[in-house]
Design an enzyme around this catalytic site. Structure first.
Site, mmCIF file in Angstrom:
data_model
loop_
_atom_site.group_PDB
_atom_site.id
_atom_site.type_symbol
_atom_site.label_atom_id
_atom_site.label_comp_id
_atom_site.label_asym_id
_atom_site.label_seq_id
_atom_site.Cartn_x
_atom_site.Cartn_y
_atom_site.Cartn_z
ATOM 1 N N LEU A 138 0.844 -1.205 0.000
ATOM 2 C CA LEU A 138 0.000 0.000 0.000
ATOM 3 C C LEU A 138 0.878 1.253 0.000
ATOM 4 N N ALA A 250 -5.602 -6.103 10.767
ATOM 5 C CA ALA A 250 -4.195 -6.162 11.188
ATOM 6 C C ALA A 250 -3.956 -5.289 12.414
ATOM 7 N N ARG A 276 18.742 -8.682 41.402
ATOM 8 C CA ARG A 276 19.869 -7.747 41.401
ATOM 9 C C ARG A 276 19.925 -6.967 42.717
ATOM 10 N N LEU A 346 17.032 -2.621 34.250
ATOM 11 C CA LEU A 346 18.162 -3.541 34.044
ATOM 12 C C LEU A 346 19.512 -2.825 33.991
ATOM 13 N N GLU A 371 1.053 0.613 10.034
ATOM 14 C CA GLU A 371 -0.407 0.391 10.202
ATOM 15 C C GLU A 371 -1.094 1.638 10.744
HETATM 16 P P1 TGC Z 1 -11.260 8.620 4.035
HETATM 17 O O1 TGC Z 1 -11.891 9.595 3.098
HETATM 18 O O2 TGC Z 1 -11.409 8.794 5.496
HETATM 19 O O3 TGC Z 1 -11.765 7.142 3.677
HETATM 20 C C1 TGC Z 1 -11.745 6.637 2.349
HETATM 21 C C2 TGC Z 1 -12.704 5.457 2.312
HETATM 22 O O4 TGC Z 1 -12.233 4.435 3.192
HETATM 23 C C3 TGC Z 1 -13.231 4.154 4.206
HETATM 24 N N1 TGC Z 1 -12.494 3.887 5.451
HETATM 25 C C4 TGC Z 1 -12.383 2.666 5.961
HETATM 26 N N2 TGC Z 1 -12.891 1.477 5.572
HETATM 27 C C5 TGC Z 1 -12.589 0.400 6.314
HETATM 28 N N3 TGC Z 1 -11.788 0.464 7.394
HETATM 29 C C6 TGC Z 1 -11.250 1.636 7.817
HETATM 30 N N4 TGC Z 1 -10.426 1.668 8.869
HETATM 31 C C7 TGC Z 1 -11.541 2.811 7.092
HETATM 32 N N5 TGC Z 1 -11.180 4.116 7.199
HETATM 33 C C8 TGC Z 1 -11.779 4.759 6.181
HETATM 34 C C9 TGC Z 1 -14.066 5.417 4.267
HETATM 35 O O5 TGC Z 1 -15.355 5.143 4.768
HETATM 36 C C10 TGC Z 1 -14.100 5.827 2.819
HETATM 37 O O6 TGC Z 1 -15.000 4.969 2.130
HETATM 38 P P2 TGC Z 1 -15.880 5.538 0.887
HETATM 39 O O7 TGC Z 1 -16.730 4.357 0.501
HETATM 40 O O8 TGC Z 1 -16.650 6.707 1.437
HETATM 41 O O9 TGC Z 1 -14.888 5.930 -0.165
HETATM 42 O O10 TGC Z 1 -9.730 8.516 3.632
HETATM 43 P P3 TGC Z 1 -8.559 9.549 3.795
HETATM 44 O O11 TGC Z 1 -7.855 9.615 2.486
HETATM 45 O O12 TGC Z 1 -9.049 10.836 4.401
HETATM 46 O O13 TGC Z 1 -7.578 8.829 4.820
HETATM 47 C C11 TGC Z 1 -7.961 8.520 6.114
HETATM 48 C C12 TGC Z 1 -6.761 7.961 6.916
HETATM 49 C C13 TGC Z 1 -5.679 8.997 7.085
HETATM 50 C C14 TGC Z 1 -7.307 7.582 8.277
HETATM 51 C C15 TGC Z 1 -6.210 6.708 6.237
HETATM 52 O O14 TGC Z 1 -5.704 6.974 5.014
HETATM 53 C C16 TGC Z 1 -5.178 5.985 7.059
HETATM 54 O O15 TGC Z 1 -5.536 5.136 7.865
HETATM 55 N N6 TGC Z 1 -3.846 6.264 6.868
HETATM 56 C C17 TGC Z 1 -2.789 5.485 7.484
HETATM 57 C C18 TGC Z 1 -2.158 4.602 6.455
HETATM 58 C C19 TGC Z 1 -1.779 3.266 6.976
HETATM 59 O O16 TGC Z 1 -2.220 2.827 8.029
HETATM 60 N N7 TGC Z 1 -0.973 2.556 6.215
HETATM 61 C C20 TGC Z 1 -0.599 1.233 6.591
HETATM 62 C C21 TGC Z 1 0.103 0.526 5.468
HETATM 63 S S1 TGC Z 1 0.197 -1.218 5.673
HETATM 64 C C22 TGC Z 1 1.293 -1.440 6.924
HETATM 65 O O17 TGC Z 1 1.758 -0.556 7.546
HETATM 66 C C23 TGC Z 1 1.620 -2.825 7.203
HETATM 67 S S2 TGC Z 1 2.756 -3.060 8.468
HETATM 68 C C24 TGC Z 1 2.630 -4.724 8.504
HETATM 69 C C25 TGC Z 1 3.307 -5.415 9.554
HETATM 70 O O18 TGC Z 1 4.515 -5.686 9.370
HETATM 71 O O19 TGC Z 1 2.631 -5.806 10.551
HETATM 72 P P1 FAD Z 2 4.588 9.947 6.818
HETATM 73 O O1 FAD Z 2 3.210 9.688 6.375
HETATM 74 O O2 FAD Z 2 5.469 10.748 5.919
HETATM 75 O O3 FAD Z 2 4.521 10.633 8.249
HETATM 76 C C1 FAD Z 2 5.623 11.344 8.817
HETATM 77 C C2 FAD Z 2 5.126 12.052 10.097
HETATM 78 O O4 FAD Z 2 4.094 12.974 9.745
HETATM 79 C C3 FAD Z 2 4.499 11.056 11.079
HETATM 80 O O5 FAD Z 2 4.853 11.439 12.388
HETATM 81 C C4 FAD Z 2 3.016 11.255 10.883
HETATM 82 O O6 FAD Z 2 2.247 10.945 12.054
HETATM 83 C C5 FAD Z 2 2.925 12.729 10.533
HETATM 84 N N1 FAD Z 2 1.727 13.039 9.749
HETATM 85 C C6 FAD Z 2 1.379 12.591 8.518
HETATM 86 N N2 FAD Z 2 0.196 13.071 8.146
HETATM 87 C C7 FAD Z 2 -0.249 13.835 9.164
HETATM 88 C C8 FAD Z 2 -1.438 14.603 9.414
HETATM 89 N N3 FAD Z 2 -2.439 14.656 8.521
HETATM 90 N N4 FAD Z 2 -1.535 15.280 10.576
HETATM 91 C C9 FAD Z 2 -0.542 15.212 11.511
HETATM 92 N N5 FAD Z 2 0.596 14.529 11.337
HETATM 93 C C10 FAD Z 2 0.741 13.831 10.194
HETATM 94 N N6 FAD Z 2 3.399 -0.403 4.434
HETATM 95 C C11 FAD Z 2 2.746 -1.296 3.628
HETATM 96 O O7 FAD Z 2 1.979 -0.912 2.748
HETATM 97 N N7 FAD Z 2 2.962 -2.638 3.769
HETATM 98 C C12 FAD Z 2 3.800 -3.139 4.705
HETATM 99 O O8 FAD Z 2 3.946 -4.371 4.820
HETATM 100 C C13 FAD Z 2 4.512 -2.229 5.546
HETATM 101 N N8 FAD Z 2 5.428 -2.703 6.437
HETATM 102 C C14 FAD Z 2 6.210 -1.797 7.132
HETATM 103 C C15 FAD Z 2 7.283 -2.266 7.889
HETATM 104 C C16 FAD Z 2 8.120 -1.365 8.554
HETATM 105 C C17 FAD Z 2 9.281 -1.867 9.329
HETATM 106 C C18 FAD Z 2 7.838 0.024 8.495
HETATM 107 C C19 FAD Z 2 8.696 1.020 9.222
HETATM 108 C C20 FAD Z 2 6.794 0.484 7.738
HETATM 109 C C21 FAD Z 2 5.976 -0.409 7.029
HETATM 110 N N9 FAD Z 2 4.950 0.047 6.195
HETATM 111 C C22 FAD Z 2 4.274 -0.837 5.383
HETATM 112 C C23 FAD Z 2 4.768 1.472 5.961
HETATM 113 C C24 FAD Z 2 4.019 2.190 7.084
HETATM 114 O O9 FAD Z 2 2.662 1.891 7.054
HETATM 115 C C25 FAD Z 2 4.278 3.696 6.923
HETATM 116 O O10 FAD Z 2 5.624 3.920 7.307
HETATM 117 C C26 FAD Z 2 3.334 4.525 7.759
HETATM 118 O O11 FAD Z 2 2.009 4.418 7.279
HETATM 119 C C27 FAD Z 2 3.759 6.011 7.804
HETATM 120 O O12 FAD Z 2 4.049 6.483 6.531
HETATM 121 P P2 FAD Z 2 5.439 7.293 6.281
HETATM 122 O O13 FAD Z 2 6.544 6.447 6.819
HETATM 123 O O14 FAD Z 2 5.469 7.661 4.851
HETATM 124 O O15 FAD Z 2 5.327 8.578 7.188
#
Ligand code: TGC
Ligand code: FAD
Length: 392
Positions: A138, A250, A276, A346, A371
């Site tokens: 993503l 997740a 300790r 520690l 996430e």
């Molecule tokens: P927004 O306009 O709020 O929403 C767009 C559409 O998505 C729906 N929606 C959800 N649906 C299901 N579950 C949720 N948690 C949802 N949150 C929103 C929403 O209803 C809407 O649907 P529709 O039908 O109206 O289009 O979207 P936005 O662009 O304003 O963004 C909202 C925000 C910032 C909360 C979202 O983009 C976000 O959560 N950003 C964080 C990105 C993130 O978590 N990335 C993770 C990447 S994967 C990863 O990190 C894997 S690590 C794996 C590991 O090693 O464990």
């Molecule tokens: P940015 O989005 O650039 O954020 C930088 C800083 O700005 C953060 O402190 C953030 O909180 C802040 N910020 C951003 N937007 C706002 C806002 N609107 N208001 C206030 N503050 C804000 N992604 C996948 O898709 N798949 C994976 O399997 C996956 N695995 C990962 C494994 C590791 C070890 C790591 C480190 C990351 C992984 N990720 C994965 C990516 C992860 O989900 C992103 O790193 C995370 O979503 C943050 O994105 P970024 O690093 O680009 O930070």
């Protein structure tokens, strides 16, 4: 590394809230982690390598698709059992839990929920058994917290889709056989595509020099005119809600996982504080150390209760995304604070690989970012309670 003497804290008798099946699953995972993860994890973290030899074991304990129906090879368990498995694995190491989380909630879940029956039958049994590993693409170099801005895209070429773009920070990427890739079509709508290793133009370079999640393999996904067969699209859901729906599952697992890391740090620090001695007394007899330990067990207990309740809501399909965000944010922050405090108990020994605490602390720096960052989850709660969007 010291032998694994872990004893799980259960200050409010939470076990009484668990079924016999929950306890069976939890104890089996706990035993497996003691036997298969604890003896080797420090070595693999130090050499920054994922221990491939534990993949079969992870599959056998049901860590790949705990809640996926058994007809597709999953374990068919409920959400609390899923959470307990994540808790126990992360008690061993967040990087190993990451591998299991990604496989279950970010690869198997979207195929199960958004895929066709043919895709379910083709991929899910192989993923459940660990024969195939998967990853989830993503995040992009320029789009992390804002995945809706992604530029990875595909064009309809009649008999196939042509995929271009790049993903970054992808867990499991270096060894995954299949990637669930989120990309925009020509109208800008987001879809999931199943991209297999070996497709021409698809590469997965590994990301090196991480100080965190060192026992988890992270990489990029690069798509240079990749021809993706049309039958590889996840056709039952599109839009940003599709990948975000996987994240709910997740993030819920991470909320449990973080408790595991916190419990390990607390348990290690508690034992050390009794063994300790300084100034002629066990350091656990000093008020300053007791304050740390008392606050740790209080925070762990609060998180256990919050997360168990969330599990009940998940089992009843009543948990909201915002409730999941609150638990992920609270528990990871709690675990990171406990790791920092436990490390201090520690003293100098806390910075060594003799104990697990510093590894947990470094791992949790990724867990608090991926996430959805700590800030993003706060803004999700803020939006939920005020109705006002502070993201943009
Ligand atoms: P927004 O306009 O709020 O929403 C767009 C559409 O998505 C729906 N929606 C959800 N649906 C299901 N579950 C949720 N948690 C949802 N949150 C929103 C929403 O209803 C809407 O649907 P529709 O039908 O109206 O289009 O979207 P936005 O662009 O304003 O963004 C909202 C925000 C910032 C909360 C979202 O983009 C976000 O959560 N950003 C964080 C990105 C993130 O978590 N990335 C993770 C990447 S994967 C990863 O990190 C894997 S690590 C794996 C590991 O090693 O464990
Ligand atoms: P940015 O989005 O650039 O954020 C930088 C800083 O700005 C953060 O402190 C953030 O909180 C802040 N910020 C951003 N937007 C706002 C806002 N609107 N208001 C206030 N503050 C804000 N992604 C996948 O898709 N798949 C994976 O399997 C996956 N695995 C990962 C494994 C590791 C070890 C790591 C480190 C990351 C992984 N990720 C994965 C990516 C992860 O989900 C992103 O790193 C995370 O979503 C943050 O994105 P970024 O690093 O680009 O930070």
């Amino acid at each position: 590394m010291k032998p694994d003497l872990f004893q799980a804290p259960d200050y409010y008798n939470l076990d009484e809230l668990l079924t016999e099946e929950h306890k069976l699953v939890r104890n089996a995972t706990r035993d497996w982690v003691k036997k298969e993860v604890s003896p080797i994890i420090e070595e693999y973290a130090q050499k920054a390598e994922f221990p491939n030899q534990i993949i079969n074991g992870l599959a056998e304990i049901g860590a790949f698709g705990p809640y996926i129906p058994t007809e597709y090879g999953g374990a068919g368990l409920d959400q609390i059992s899923y959470g307990l498995i994540m808790q126990e694995i992360e008690r061993g190491d967040s990087g190993i839990r990451s591998t299991a989380s990604v496989q279950s909630s970010l690869v198997m879940y979207p195929i199960w929920k958004y895929g066709t029956e043919v895709q379910r039958k083709k991929y899910l049994p192989k993923l459940a058994s660990g024969e195939w590993m998967g990853c989830f693409g993503l995040t992009e170099p320029d789009h992390g917290s804002n995945p809706g801005g992604m530029t990875t895209n595909f064009k309809d070429k009649g008999d196939h889709y042509l995929l271009n773009g790049a993903k970054m920070w992808i867990s499991n990427a270096p060894f995954a056989q299949v990637a669930v890739v989120w990309a925009k079509d020509e109208s800008g709508r987001i879809h999931g595509l199943l991209v297999e290793r070996g497709m021409e133009g698809f590469s997965t370079p590994e990301t090196h020099n991480k100080w965190s999640l060192r026992a988890s393999a992270t990489g990029e996904l690069i798509f240079d005119n990749v021809k993706v067969p049309k039958e590889n699209i996840l056709s039952n859901k599109s839009g940003l809600g599709a990948p975000l729906g996987c994240l709910d599952s997740a993030r819920y697992g991470i909320a449990w996982g973080a408790i595991g890391a916190a419990m390990d740090c607390y348990d290690t620090a508690l034992r050390y504080s009794k063994e300790r001695t300084q100034f002629g007394k066990p350091i656990g007899q000093f008020q300053l150390q007791q304050k740390k330990l008392a606050e740790m067990i209080t925070e762990i207990t609060k998180a256990q209760l919050l997360t168990w309740r969330l599990g009940v809501l998940r089992n009843e399909s009543k948990a909201t995304s915002a409730q999941i965000s609150m638990a992920k944010r609270n528990n990871v922050d709690m675990a990171l604070n406990i790791a920092r405090e436990a490390r201090q108990i520690l003293g100098g020994m806390g910075i060594t690989g003799e104990y697990s605490i510093m590894r947990h602390m470094m791992n949790l720096e990724s867990v608090i970012t991926y996430e959805g960052t700590h800030d993003i989850h706060l803004l999700i709660t803020g939006l939920d309670v005020t109705g006002l969007n502070a993201f943009k």
